[in-house]
Design an enzyme around this catalytic site. Structure first.
Site, PDB file in Angstrom:
ATOM      1  CG  ASP A  67       0.699  -4.760   5.969  1.00  0.00           C
ATOM      2  OD1 ASP A  67      -0.528  -4.997   5.960  1.00  0.00           O
ATOM      3  OD2 ASP A  67       1.189  -3.791   5.389  1.00  0.00           O
ATOM      4  CG  ASN A 137       6.603   6.178   3.462  1.00  0.00           C
ATOM      5  OD1 ASN A 137       5.840   5.439   2.851  1.00  0.00           O
ATOM      6  ND2 ASN A 137       7.127   5.845   4.628  1.00  0.00           N
ATOM      7  CG  HIS A 139       4.468   2.366   3.076  1.00  0.00           C
ATOM      8  ND1 HIS A 139       4.485   2.738   4.390  1.00  0.00           N
ATOM      9  CD2 HIS A 139       3.143   2.295   2.749  1.00  0.00           C
ATOM     10  CE1 HIS A 139       3.256   2.874   4.828  1.00  0.00           C
ATOM     11  NE2 HIS A 139       2.425   2.613   3.861  1.00  0.00           N
ATOM     12  CD  GLU A 144       7.480   2.437   6.515  1.00  0.00           C
ATOM     13  OE1 GLU A 144       7.053   2.846   5.420  1.00  0.00           O
ATOM     14  OE2 GLU A 144       6.970   2.778   7.597  1.00  0.00           O
TER      15      GLU A 144
HETATM   16  C1  F6R Z   1      -1.876  -1.827   4.601  1.00  0.00           C
HETATM   17  C2  F6R Z   1      -0.670  -1.496   3.866  1.00  0.00           C
HETATM   18  C3  F6R Z   1      -0.259  -0.084   3.598  1.00  0.00           C
HETATM   19  C4  F6R Z   1      -1.402   0.818   3.118  1.00  0.00           C
HETATM   20  C5  F6R Z   1      -0.896   2.232   2.862  1.00  0.00           C
HETATM   21  C6  F6R Z   1      -2.012   3.171   2.435  1.00  0.00           C
HETATM   22  O1  F6R Z   1      -2.080  -3.217   4.655  1.00  0.00           O
HETATM   23  O2  F6R Z   1       0.004  -2.393   3.483  1.00  0.00           O
HETATM   24  O3  F6R Z   1       0.780  -0.087   2.642  1.00  0.00           O
HETATM   25  O4  F6R Z   1      -1.933   0.278   1.942  1.00  0.00           O
HETATM   26  O5  F6R Z   1      -0.284   2.737   4.000  1.00  0.00           O
HETATM   27  O6  F6R Z   1      -2.912   3.325   3.494  1.00  0.00           O
HETATM   28  P1  F6R Z   1      -4.221   4.240   3.306  1.00  0.00           P
HETATM   29  O7  F6R Z   1      -5.041   3.565   2.280  1.00  0.00           O
HETATM   30  O8  F6R Z   1      -4.859   4.230   4.658  1.00  0.00           O
HETATM   31  O9  F6R Z   1      -3.734   5.573   2.867  1.00  0.00           O
END
Ligand code: F6R
Length: 264
Positions: A67, A137, A139, A144
């Site tokens: 992403d 959440n 994701h 989401e």
């Molecule tokens: C990032 C992504 C997100 C993160 C997730 C956890 O490329 O796709 O899904 O992996 O938000 O983020 P952290 O590791 O910062 O808690």
């Protein structure tokens, strides 16, 4: 689904890097699906060390990131482009031409751009090993809650919870992107093998929902229950709400004994 419980963040980072290392050594032209986020930092650091000290060769590896924030140019310090270069690509020898990260600056025909990203993944032979983090959440990527399990790469509006979680990375008064381009759940589920990394108590509830709760678009990481080769690499704090912890430990022991290839 395998659940690998590790005693610390350092151990889970080494474990995840070891699995990526195995994939690269057994198939030098492996296609990796990559994630950003603070959870992945230890794994990328360890992969950099393996490249420097143990000649782990990424020269034939292709990568596709999950992403990118919509509206951020590659040079923006909070872009996922910047994250990937600072924390991984600058420390290994992936060929720049083999690196794919969604472009946050596209404007206009998003659907055409996203279809081209999907096409590029297919033309590379599909993703062999997909790395994921998990949001509070639930994701994966920026899929989401309520994202379709059939979704493909597309533009996605970020939830308030995700905006709150990630605002800390942006300067005071700096506007944060409200949307992102993200691979879909359908895209992710086509990877041959999936590793989800999670650390810390703040993720414990959502990790338990993803592994032991119902399969639901309200916790998109629960989609991994549908995948034939998904592994959760987590630490004790992130696994604290799992009801079947003892069982997962026994499975780890027995897997190492009877089907060690499953852990590679
Ligand atoms: C990032 C992504 C997100 C993160 C997730 C956890 O490329 O796709 O899904 O992996 O938000 O983020 P952290 O590791 O910062 O808690």
């Amino acid at each position: 689904m395998l659940v690998l419980l590790n005693s610390s963040y350092e151990e889970l980072s080494r474990e995840a890097a070891r699995i990526v290392e195995g994939a690269v050594r057994s198939k030098p032209s492996v296609t990796l699906g990559l994630a950003t986020g603070s959870t992945t930092l230890g794994m990328y650091k360890e992969l950099g060390r393996l490249h420097r000290e143990q000649a782990l060769d990424f020269s034939k590896v292709a990568t596709f990131n999950l992403d990118e924030y919509l509206g951020l140019a590659a040079e923006h310090p909070q872009s996922f482009h910047c994250f990937m270069w600072e924390n991984f690509f600058a420390h290994v020898n992936v060929e720049p031409g083999n690196i794919h990260i969604p472009d946050g600056t596209i404007a206009g025909d998003y659907e055409e751009y996203c279809s081209a990203y999907e096409r590029a993944i297919r033309e590379a032979g599909g993703i062999d090993l997909q790395i994921l983090g998990i949001g509070r959440n639930g994701h994966v990527g920026f899929n989401e809650p309520t994202s379709s399990f059939g979704s493909r790469t597309r533009l996605k509006v970020l939830t308030n919870e995700t905006l709150e979680d990630n605002r800390r990375f942006f300067g005071a008064g700096e506007e944060m992107p409200q949307c992102a381009i993200t691979m879909g759940i359908g895209t992710i589920l086509e990877a041959k093998k999936i590793l989800l990394l999670a650390t810390g108590a703040a993720k414990a509830e959502t990790v338990a929902e993803a592994i032991e709760g119902p399969i639901t678009a309200s916790v998109t990481a629960s989609c991994l229950q549908l995948h034939p080769d998904a592994t959760f690499v987590i630490d004790e704090a992130a696994g604290a709400r799992l009801k079947q912890r003892d069982y997962y430990r026994r499975v780890m022991e027995m897997t190492a004994r009877f089907t060690p290839n499953r852990l590679l």
